[in-house]
Design a protein around this motif. Sequence first.
Motif: not given
Length: 98
Positions: A14-26, A77-92
């Motif tokens: 479920l957490r992976v799915w939530a991250l996938a949705q956050a990344l797709k929204s970007h 968790d939801d509180a850190h989802m933006a941090d994970v999106v930023v980390a993925v963007k940074g790695k890309l």
Amino acid sequence: MTTETSEITEARRLRVWALAQALKSHGYAVEVAESDPLLSVPAAFGSPVVVRCDQRAVCGGELWFAFPGGGAIAAADDAHMADVVVAVKGKLAAQADG
């Protein structure tokens, strides 16, 4: 014990799915593995960026997102989802820069 393991596995997915949705929204294309709690984001240059969701022993077994090889990103968790999106963007971006 099996029920607890199943609940943790489902929570990880479920957490992976939530991250996938956050990344797709970007605007990112995201592939979610069906057999493992992980996702990959194809990169224009180099290998795809892969993120896993696993329990982190040093945090009392809390779920955390991490890059393969153990590079912890943030709590899953939801509180850190933006941090994970930023980390993925940074790695890309780092891969694109060479």
